[in-house]
Every structure is written in structure tokens, then in C-alpha cells.
Design an enzyme around this catalytic site. Structure first.
Site, PDB file in Angstrom:
ATOM      1  CG  ASP A 233      -1.691   1.182   1.480  1.00 57.55           C
ATOM      2  OD1 ASP A 233      -2.694   1.329   0.773  1.00 57.55           O
ATOM      3  OD2 ASP A 233      -1.357   2.006   2.363  1.00 57.55           O
ATOM      4  CD  GLU A 306      -2.098   2.577  -3.570  1.00 59.66           C
ATOM      5  OE1 GLU A 306      -3.219   3.060  -3.801  1.00 59.66           O
ATOM      6  OE2 GLU A 306      -1.552   2.680  -2.452  1.00 59.66           O
TER       7      GLU A 306
HETATM    8  C1  GLC Z   1      -3.707   3.527  -0.264  1.00 60.59           C
HETATM    9  C2  GLC Z   1      -5.022   2.792  -0.197  1.00 60.59           C
HETATM   10  C3  GLC Z   1      -6.068   3.738   0.289  1.00 60.59           C
HETATM   11  C4  GLC Z   1      -5.679   4.219   1.657  1.00 60.59           C
HETATM   12  C5  GLC Z   1      -4.292   4.828   1.655  1.00 60.59           C
HETATM   13  C6  GLC Z   1      -3.780   4.995   3.049  1.00 60.59           C
HETATM   14  O1  GLC Z   1      -3.711   4.529  -1.209  1.00 60.59           O
HETATM   15  O2  GLC Z   1      -5.331   2.222  -1.428  1.00 60.59           O
HETATM   16  O3  GLC Z   1      -7.339   3.160   0.323  1.00 60.59           O
HETATM   17  O4  GLC Z   1      -6.603   5.183   2.097  1.00 60.59           O
HETATM   18  O5  GLC Z   1      -3.363   4.013   1.000  1.00 60.59           O
HETATM   19  O6  GLC Z   1      -3.465   3.775   3.625  1.00 60.59           O
END
Ligand code: GLC
Ligand code: MG
Length: 589
Positions: A233, A306
Site C-alpha cells: 500500500d 501501489e
Molecule cells: C492507499 C489505499 C487507500 C488508503 C491509503 C492509506 O492509497 O489504497 O485506500 O486510504 O493508502 O493507507
């Protein structure tokens, strides 16, 4: 997340030439590891299936629906966070990295889920949230109390004293992802702490080796429980710039993108995003994964990253000549390019160029059109383009990623201010919240046309259902002669059976303004041609303009819901008429 992605610079695009050549290399051996042609499927556990009638999805609910995923042809399911959490950011604020959120179940439920998945031959991937914890995590509480070993677990700072007012102020102008300052004053410790997301999500300090070690322990713990890998993440925000010689942090420059001073896009965010140290940390995690496989055997454990960042940064996650990195940094270009320029064949081509022309040799591409941070793909691209988009994701080379409901064509739910849950929206106000809210794509999954779409027996679900559930659901679409779901399944079947799609070369271009065409070819195997009319009017195309080596006629294999052509019929290569939104998968055999 929405507000971060807007920052993606466009300068890199200027370097890109035409992509009409066969771009990817043709593999002759045909041996690919499981993840390289995998169908990844994202489950948002809170909204997938509720087994105990509390209106909230849970692990037993997921276990009860694994057969659906198997039937869909999914290779691996990635579960958004299932760990203990006060749910400020719906699980992305973790208070115990080593246990399951009680609303979702227990460790035993988790083990039952893994067992069932193994029986079905499905892989399970967990969400790894390395950047921050919840403020209710024991580590944070200990850090607040300056307990030995935890003093520097988080990013603490005294702040600075304003020379004019004599008042204490945050260390820098940095902004968080959910509006407002990224610094929060803590009364007990008498210092500020950094939070790139909500106040309740303090950033861990990755310059502290104890933090690095603890987070590797998190990876090993869940690998030991039998998971096939992780989706990591919010990677670009893992590290921030180091303070100067006086211990002070520099301010970010104003971006000029918005006048809204609470919006993260107000600043450039060069100092707190996309730092080089983050890339190296990913390489270290890769070693943890590879070591685990070496010791315990079994299939490759994968890392999916991500990152909404420019290609020059994103591509480094793959690794380099001497070191392996993530197997797949997510490719969000099919989301971000149409968001900038509108849905068109040319924005899709730019998105594909951005990845394939920048990807280092020998790496595997991947294609994503939605997730829990974006509006629903059917709403963004238009329902009439949904099959075309699912085809693009499946026909292009590499791994495909589906967010739950994309196979059905689920659209955004409408959520009133009173029902709004997402902190990104709640931190704004009733007038502007819809601009920030991620709730519309998090509404319950639609299984049937009955009560709560078959998601739950509760009188109220945690988010209301999207209004289309009576027609857009698994039950109805399975019974229908033709549906988005059935088209999706045919695409997965084709991917599984076609050597061309698994190993073939790729050529793509825009034909006649708004038709996106992809050709996949492999010697000795039938060629596959995708034509997708993303325009709003019908058109007749001449595929000779795209490729002179095609035969005079092509056989229709799969067609979008809005197509009235006959599958199995032959169509003329040089006079192919397409209705608005019509998309076809054709073959020369
Ligand atoms: C990432 C997740 C998102 C979350 C953020 C903080 O972008 O996909 O849903 O709010 O991280 O953890
Ligand atoms: Mg439940």
C-alpha cells in the site's frame, strides 16, 4: 488515492514516439511463471459478502464465495486489509498487524479461508500497509510514552516557533492525503508527528532499523500462514526527505494546480513522495519473499506495488540488472490517462505507451482499470465501454487486475453526506464531499436481485447499495443469455487457452480516430485482434491501415454486449463496421 494521482507529471509523455511496432518480445519457450499471465481479483472484504448478518462483509463470507472466483477463472485474490483496526480508513489504519479485525472474523476463519482456497487452487494475497499504523497500535502508544526501543518508531518533531507570534507551528507546510496539515501535535509527548494520511494514521519511521525489522516480521508472519504474496500500500510516501543540518524540514513548493489550501495537490510534494530509499526497501522485501520460497518451497510469492508516480520512478520498482524488485508495480495508466484527457482511443494508446515503452526489458506488464480508491470503471468509462475496457485489460500482454464488480459492470453507488464513511470525504464538507469520496465504489457486491443484493441479511448495510443491483448482479447475469459477466468469463477462458495471448508479440494503434486496435501474434498460433470503438458514433474501419499482413476475413470470437454481430461469423478486414461502443475480439482461425 485520488488526490495523489492528479500529480502525475506529463513531461514523460513528450518522449514517447509512435507505438505501432510490435513492441513486446516474443517468448519462444512459452514458459511463464504463474503470476505473469494471472487474473488478479481485488476483494474489498467489507463489501464482498456478509456471513453473520451485521451488514459488514467478513472472512467467512469470502470463503463461502471462493467457488465464484474459481468459476470466474481468477488466479489470485488480493484482499484489502483484514487486520485489527479502528476502521478510520477502513482497515488501512492497522492497530495490530498480526491479528484479524473481529468484525471480519478470527485467525481460525482466516486459516479456513486459506485451506479452502488451496483446495480450489486459488491463491490469496494480502494487503501490506507499511507506511503507517493506527494511532491505537501498541507501537504508537509506546512511542508517545517514549518507551525504550520505541522512541523513534514514528516521525516526531518539535515543530518551529514563529518569530512574530512566538507560537509553536508545525515543522513544515506538508499536507496529508485527506486534507489539512500532515503534522499533528501530541499533547502527551509534546511533539508533532507526521501522518501522510489521516491524523489517526501516524507514519512509521523507516530510518529506524527496528521499524524495518518489524515490518519484515509482518511479511514473514503472513507468509507462514500460507499467503501467496502482498499488495503493498501507498509506497511512494514511505520515505520523506531528511531534515537539514539543523534538524529542520524544508517546505514543499506550491504546485499551482488548485487554490484549495487543504488539498494535497496544492503543493508539489516532491519532498515527501517518490524518494529513492523507498525503491531499495522494496528490493529488501523481495528478498524476504524469495527467501521464504527457497526455504519452504512452493510457488513464487509475489509483490504488487501501489504507486501513482511518473514512469521513471515506477519502473524502478521492478528492480534492475543486479537486483529483483516487485513482480508487478501496478499500472494505473488506463485510469489516469483517460482521467486527464477523456476516454478515447488516443488516451488509451497513450496509457499503453506509457507502460510498454518504459518497462525495462524482460519484465511483465499489468493492466488495471479500477480499485477501491477510484470511481467504478463502468461509471468512469461509461457502461457502453465497459466490455471494451475489460477486453483491453485481458488482451494486452501480462497480468490483468479486476476490482470486484468490474466483471458485472457495477456502477457507482450514490451516498448521501449523512451516509458518507470515507475519511477523504468526511474531512471535507457537505458541499464538496462527492469530489473526494471513495464510498461510491465500495458499495456492497451484488450477488442477487433480492434483499441487499444477497450481500447481507441485515436491515442496514454499512454502505447503501448501488441502485442498479436488481439488474446488475451475479444471479441475473449468469441466467441471461448474454451479459457483462459472461463476456468477462469468455475473455478469461480465451486467455487461459491461447498461447498467443500468453506469449505473443503485441502491436496496437488508433485506427480511424477513435478505434483502439490490438494485435497479438505468435508463430504457429492463431492471431488475436481486438477492435474497440470508444467513440460515440458508428464507423467502418479498414484494418489494412493498421496491419497489411492480416487475412481478408477474421472470425468473431467474443463481442461486447452492445454488438449485434454473430459469434463464429467471418468479417471483412477492410470493411468492418462498428457501432458506438462496440468491441470485438477476432481471430484468423
Ligand atoms: C492507499 C489505499 C487507500 C488508503 C491509503 C492509506 O492509497 O489504497 O485506500 O486510504 O493508502 O493507507
Ligand atoms: Mg459480517
Amino acid at each position: 488515492m485520488q488526490s495523489l494521482q492528479v500529480l502525475i507529471p506529463v513531461f514523460c509523455l513528450a518522449l514517447l514516439g509512435q507505438a505501432c511496432q510490435d513492441t513486446t518480445t516474443t517468448t519462444t519457450t512459452g514458459t511463464k511463471d504463474w503470476w505473469q499471465n494471472a487474473q488478479f481479483y481485488q476483494i474489498y472484504p467489507r463489501s464482498f459478502m456478509d456471513s453473520d448478518g451485521d451488514g459488514i462483509g467478513d472472512l467467512n463470507g469470502i470463503t463461502s464465495k471462493l467457488e465464484y472466483l474459481k468459476d470466474l477463472g481468477v488466479t489470485a485474490a488480493w484482499l484489502s486489509p483484514i487486520f485489527t483496526s479502528p476502521m478510520v480508513d477502513f482497515g488501512y489504519d492497522i492497530s495490530d498487524f498480526f491479528d484479524i479485525q473481529p468484525e471480519y472474523g478470527t485467525m481460525d476463519d482466516f486459516r479456513a479461508l486459506i485451506k479452502k482456497a488451496n483446495e480450489l487452487g486459488l491463491k490469496i494475497i494480502l494487503d501490506f500497509v507499511p507506511n503507517h499504523s493506527s494511532d491505537e497500535n501498541e507501537w504508537f502508544k509506546k512511542s508517545v510514552r517514549r518507551e525504550k526501543g520505541y522512541e523513534d518508531f514514528y516521525m516526531w518533531h518539535d515543530g518551529k516557533v514563529n518569530a512574530e507570534t512566538g507560537k509553536r507551528e508545525p515543522p513544515s507546510n506538508w499536507l496529508q492525503g485527506f486534507r489539512g496539515s500532515a503534522w499533528q501535535w501530541n499533547e502527551e509527548r509534546q511533539q508533532y508527528y507526521l501522518h501522510q494520511f489521516a491524523v489517526q494514521q501516524p507514519d512509521l519511521n523507516y530510518r529506524n532499523p527496528d521499524v524495518v525489522a518489524q515490518m519484515k516480521r509482518v511479511l514473514r508472519y503472513w507468509l507462514n500462514e500460507g499467503v501467496a504474496g502482498f499488495r503493498c500500500d501507498a509506497l511512494p510516501v514511505l520515505f520523506e526527505v531528511e531534515p537539514d543540518a539543523n534538524g529542520q524540514y524544508a517546505d514543499e513548493e506550491v504546485s499551482g494546480l488548485t487554490d484549495d489550501k487543504d488539498d494535497r495537490n496544492y503543493l508539489k510534494m516532491d519532498l515527501i513522495e517518490n524518494r529513492p530509499e523507498t525503491i531499495d526497501m522494496t528490493y529488501q522485501w523481495r528478498t524476504v519473499m524469495d527467501d521464504h520460497q527457497r526455504i519452504y518451497g512452493g510457488d513464487t510469492r509475489v509483490l504488487l506495488i501501489e504507486t501513482y508516480a511518473p514512469p521513471a520512478y515506477t519502473m524502478q520498482f521492478y528492480g534492475n540488472r543486479s537486483v529483483e524488485g516487485a513482480h508487478l508495480p501496478f499500472n494505473f495508466n488506463l485510469i489516469t490517462e483517460p482521467a486527464k484527457k477523456g476516454v478515447s482511443a488516443s488516451s488509451i494508446k497513450t496509457a499503453v505507451d506509457n507502460w510498454l515503452l518504459n518497462m525495462p526489458a524482460g519484465r511483465t506488464a499489468n493492466w488495471v482499470i479500477g480499485n477501491h480508491d477510484q470511481r467504478r470503471s463502468a461509471s468512469r468509462y461509461g457502461v457502453s465501454n465497459l466490455d471494451a475496457m475489460n477486453m483491453i485489460v485481458m488482451i494486452l500482454p501480462g497480468a490483468s487486475v479486476t476490482y470486484q464488480g468490474e466483471e458485472l459492470g457495477m456502477i457507482d453507488g450514490w451516498i448521501s453526506w449523512a451516509d458518507t464513511q470515507d475519511p477523504a470525504a468526511c474531512n471535507s464538507n457537505q458541499e464538496i464531499y462527492e469530489k473526494f469520496s471513495r464510498d461510491p465504489s465500495r458499495t456492497p457486491f451484488q450477488w442477487t436481485s433480492g434483499l441487499n443484493a444477497g450481500f447481507s441479511t441485515a436491515s442496514k448495510t454499512w454502505l447503501p447499495l448501488a441502485e442498479d443491483y436488481k439488474t446488475t448482479n451475479v444471479e441475473t447475469e449468469s441466467a441471461a443469455a448474454r451479459s457483462h459477466l459472461k463476456i468477462y468469463k469468455s475473455l478469461v477462458e480465451l486467455r487461459k487457452s491461447s498461447k498467443t495471448l500468453q506469449n505473443g508479440a503485441t502491436k496496437y494503434d488508433v485506427v480511424s480516430e477513435n478505434v483502439f486496435v490490438v494485435k497479438r501474434s505468435l508463430s504457429g498460433s492463431p492471431r488475436i485482434i481486438l477492435v474497440a470503438n470508444l467513440g460515440s458514433r458508428g464507423i467502418t474501419i479498414n484494418l489494412d491501415q493498421f496491419d497489411t499482413t492480416l487475412p481478408t476475413h477474421l472470425t468473431l470470437k467474443i463481442r461486447s454486449l452492445n454488438s449485434s454481430k454473430a459469434e463464429g461469423a467471418l468479417f471483412e478486414t477492410n470493411g468492418l463496421s462498428l457501432a458506438a461502443g462496440e468491441a470485438l475480439v477476432l481471430s484468423d482461425s
